[in-house]
Scaffold this active site. Sequence first.
Site, PDB file in Angstrom:
ATOM      1  N   HIS A  74      36.610 -26.670  -1.137  1.00 42.63           N
ATOM      2  CA  HIS A  74      35.860 -25.401  -1.180  1.00 42.63           C
ATOM      3  C   HIS A  74      36.821 -24.232  -0.919  1.00 42.63           C
ATOM      4  O   HIS A  74      37.530 -24.211   0.093  1.00 42.63           O
ATOM      5  CB  HIS A  74      34.770 -25.462  -0.104  1.00 42.63           C
ATOM      6  CG  HIS A  74      33.830 -24.302  -0.086  1.00 42.63           C
ATOM      7  ND1 HIS A  74      32.721 -24.208  -0.908  1.00 42.63           N
ATOM      8  CD2 HIS A  74      33.818 -23.181   0.674  1.00 42.63           C
ATOM      9  CE1 HIS A  74      32.069 -23.085  -0.651  1.00 42.63           C
ATOM     10  NE2 HIS A  74      32.718 -22.437   0.305  1.00 42.63           N
ATOM     11  N   SER A 109      36.404 -26.461   3.674  1.00 40.71           N
ATOM     12  CA  SER A 109      36.793 -25.097   3.297  1.00 40.71           C
ATOM     13  C   SER A 109      38.229 -24.857   3.731  1.00 40.71           C
ATOM     14  O   SER A 109      38.543 -24.924   4.928  1.00 40.71           O
ATOM     15  CB  SER A 109      35.889 -24.073   3.981  1.00 40.71           C
ATOM     16  OG  SER A 109      36.498 -22.789   3.886  1.00 40.71           O
ATOM     17  N   MET A 114      23.761 -20.029   2.643  1.00 39.51           N
ATOM     18  CA  MET A 114      24.682 -19.661   3.726  1.00 39.51           C
ATOM     19  C   MET A 114      23.957 -19.808   5.065  1.00 39.51           C
ATOM     20  O   MET A 114      22.882 -19.235   5.258  1.00 39.51           O
ATOM     21  CB  MET A 114      25.136 -18.201   3.583  1.00 39.51           C
ATOM     22  CG  MET A 114      25.958 -17.877   2.353  1.00 39.51           C
ATOM     23  SD  MET A 114      27.500 -18.793   2.206  1.00 39.51           S
ATOM     24  CE  MET A 114      28.310 -18.420   3.748  1.00 39.51           C
ATOM     25  N   ASP A 120      26.655 -23.872   3.677  1.00 45.04           N
ATOM     26  CA  ASP A 120      27.957 -23.304   3.995  1.00 45.04           C
ATOM     27  C   ASP A 120      27.872 -22.482   5.278  1.00 45.04           C
ATOM     28  O   ASP A 120      27.213 -21.443   5.313  1.00 45.04           O
ATOM     29  CB  ASP A 120      28.411 -22.423   2.829  1.00 45.04           C
ATOM     30  CG  ASP A 120      29.857 -21.997   2.948  1.00 45.04           C
ATOM     31  OD1 ASP A 120      30.517 -22.365   3.929  1.00 45.04           O
ATOM     32  OD2 ASP A 120      30.317 -21.273   2.045  1.00 45.04           O
ATOM     33  N   MET A 136      37.219 -13.848  -0.799  1.00 46.33           N
ATOM     34  CA  MET A 136      36.640 -12.669  -0.133  1.00 46.33           C
ATOM     35  C   MET A 136      37.401 -11.422  -0.543  1.00 46.33           C
ATOM     36  O   MET A 136      38.630 -11.466  -0.703  1.00 46.33           O
ATOM     37  CB  MET A 136      36.731 -12.837   1.380  1.00 46.33           C
ATOM     38  CG  MET A 136      36.080 -14.121   1.879  1.00 46.33           C
ATOM     39  SD  MET A 136      36.088 -14.192   3.678  1.00 46.33           S
ATOM     40  CE  MET A 136      35.381 -15.823   3.925  1.00 46.33           C
ATOM     41  N   MET A 147      32.799 -14.424  -2.847  1.00 43.09           N
ATOM     42  CA  MET A 147      32.131 -13.438  -1.996  1.00 43.09           C
ATOM     43  C   MET A 147      32.739 -12.092  -2.349  1.00 43.09           C
ATOM     44  O   MET A 147      33.487 -11.495  -1.553  1.00 43.09           O
ATOM     45  CB  MET A 147      32.341 -13.808  -0.518  1.00 43.09           C
ATOM     46  CG  MET A 147      31.534 -15.026  -0.108  1.00 43.09           C
ATOM     47  SD  MET A 147      32.102 -15.782   1.434  1.00 43.09           S
ATOM     48  CE  MET A 147      33.394 -16.840   0.785  1.00 43.09           C
ATOM     49  N   ASP A 186      37.107 -20.216  -0.450  1.00 39.19           N
ATOM     50  CA  ASP A 186      36.335 -19.027  -0.093  1.00 39.19           C
ATOM     51  C   ASP A 186      37.065 -17.760  -0.502  1.00 39.19           C
ATOM     52  O   ASP A 186      38.035 -17.351   0.143  1.00 39.19           O
ATOM     53  CB  ASP A 186      36.094 -19.014   1.424  1.00 39.19           C
ATOM     54  CG  ASP A 186      35.008 -19.997   1.823  1.00 39.19           C
ATOM     55  OD1 ASP A 186      33.924 -19.943   1.211  1.00 39.19           O
ATOM     56  OD2 ASP A 186      35.243 -20.810   2.737  1.00 39.19           O
ATOM     57  N   HIS A 194      33.886 -20.276  -4.227  1.00 38.24           N
ATOM     58  CA  HIS A 194      32.781 -19.480  -3.680  1.00 38.24           C
ATOM     59  C   HIS A 194      33.208 -18.019  -3.678  1.00 38.24           C
ATOM     60  O   HIS A 194      34.028 -17.611  -2.849  1.00 38.24           O
ATOM     61  CB  HIS A 194      32.493 -19.988  -2.250  1.00 38.24           C
ATOM     62  CG  HIS A 194      31.418 -19.242  -1.529  1.00 38.24           C
ATOM     63  ND1 HIS A 194      31.203 -19.396  -0.172  1.00 38.24           N
ATOM     64  CD2 HIS A 194      30.495 -18.345  -1.957  1.00 38.24           C
ATOM     65  CE1 HIS A 194      30.201 -18.613   0.196  1.00 38.24           C
ATOM     66  NE2 HIS A 194      29.755 -17.965  -0.862  1.00 38.24           N
TER      67      HIS A 194
HETATM   68  C1  DX5 Z   1      32.085 -18.184   5.306  1.00 36.95           C
HETATM   69  C2  DX5 Z   1      32.620 -19.213   4.333  1.00 36.95           C
HETATM   70  C3  DX5 Z   1      32.530 -20.620   4.821  1.00 36.95           C
HETATM   71  C4  DX5 Z   1      33.269 -20.882   6.077  1.00 36.95           C
HETATM   72  C5  DX5 Z   1      32.924 -22.228   6.643  1.00 36.95           C
HETATM   73  O1  DX5 Z   1      32.119 -16.944   4.726  1.00 36.95           O
HETATM   74  O2  DX5 Z   1      31.924 -19.131   3.115  1.00 36.95           O
HETATM   75  O3  DX5 Z   1      32.931 -21.541   3.802  1.00 36.95           O
HETATM   76  O4  DX5 Z   1      34.646 -20.816   5.903  1.00 36.95           O
HETATM   77  O5  DX5 Z   1      33.631 -22.348   7.829  1.00 36.95           O
HETATM   78  P1  DX5 Z   1      33.031 -23.054   9.127  1.00 36.95           P
HETATM   79  O6  DX5 Z   1      32.744 -24.469   8.711  1.00 36.95           O
HETATM   80  O7  DX5 Z   1      34.132 -22.946  10.110  1.00 36.95           O
HETATM   81  O8  DX5 Z   1      31.788 -22.308   9.483  1.00 36.95           O
HETATM   82 ZN    ZN Z   2      32.155 -20.742   1.413  1.00 34.13          ZN
END
Ligand code: DX5
Ligand code: ZN
Length: 229
Positions: free
Chosen positions: A36, A11, A140, A176, A40, A71, A38, A69
């Site tokens: 990956h 990620s 998750m 994840d 947000m 969110m 993320d 991903h």
């Molecule tokens: C959380 C993300 C993850 C996160 C993983 O909201 O979707 O992808 O960044 O990070 P680690 O491996 O540090 O938990």
């Molecule tokens: Zn993620």
Amino acid sequence: MFDRSIKIAPSILAADFANFGAECRAIEAQGADWVHVDVMDGHFVPNLTFGPAMCAAIRPHIKGVMDVHLMISPVDVYLDAYAQAGADVITAHVEAGPHIHRTLQAIRALGKKTGVALNPGTPVEAVAELLDMVDLVCVMTVNPGFGGQSFIESQVAKIARLRQMIGDRPIHIEIDGGITVVTAPLVSAVGADVLVAGSAVFKGGSVDNPAPYGSNIRAIRAAAEAVVG
Ligand code: DX5
Ligand code: ZN
């Protein structure tokens, strides 16, 4: 060709935010299978990260799979933008709105691999009616929003149930949150094949010193593969 071999998906939430292009090249050179991303929105989750323009900017620096991903809520209005930005897999949350079925249809119609994600508090049965329309289910193992959180162990039984529900359908199980050399085997043992890892991949390395990325990826992969039959 669909395959259930272990894939490590770093990620970039844990990357150097001033150096995303170089970070993507570095993790792929060091053995990452997928990248990956993320996304947000400060609404569905309490943090803000990457818009479609950022995804388009890093796309030329990624040779393999760009795994986006989302969110975000609402999600449907942004699907086209992330598809245009070059996502290969687009994952939306089952909790992001009342019409996840429509969202997944829209992702398919854009010609992208389709993913559905489940928060820790959501029962696995929430995806039961969606299994014939997804390429990936993301479980998750932290509450989404931040990297570096601790793995929630109660999710392991949920992953095992998901694996049974999937049967022989060609669906990846992605995990994840909180994946490390210690937690990776807990999830690969019950059927997970795509392991997202932020902190555990990027720790100790940098674009100028990428070798630790490689040793971290190899260690997570070896720990996961050791328990797969
Ligand atoms: C959380 C993300 C993850 C996160 C993983 O909201 O979707 O992808 O960044 O990070 P680690 O491996 O540090 O938990
Ligand atoms: Zn993620």
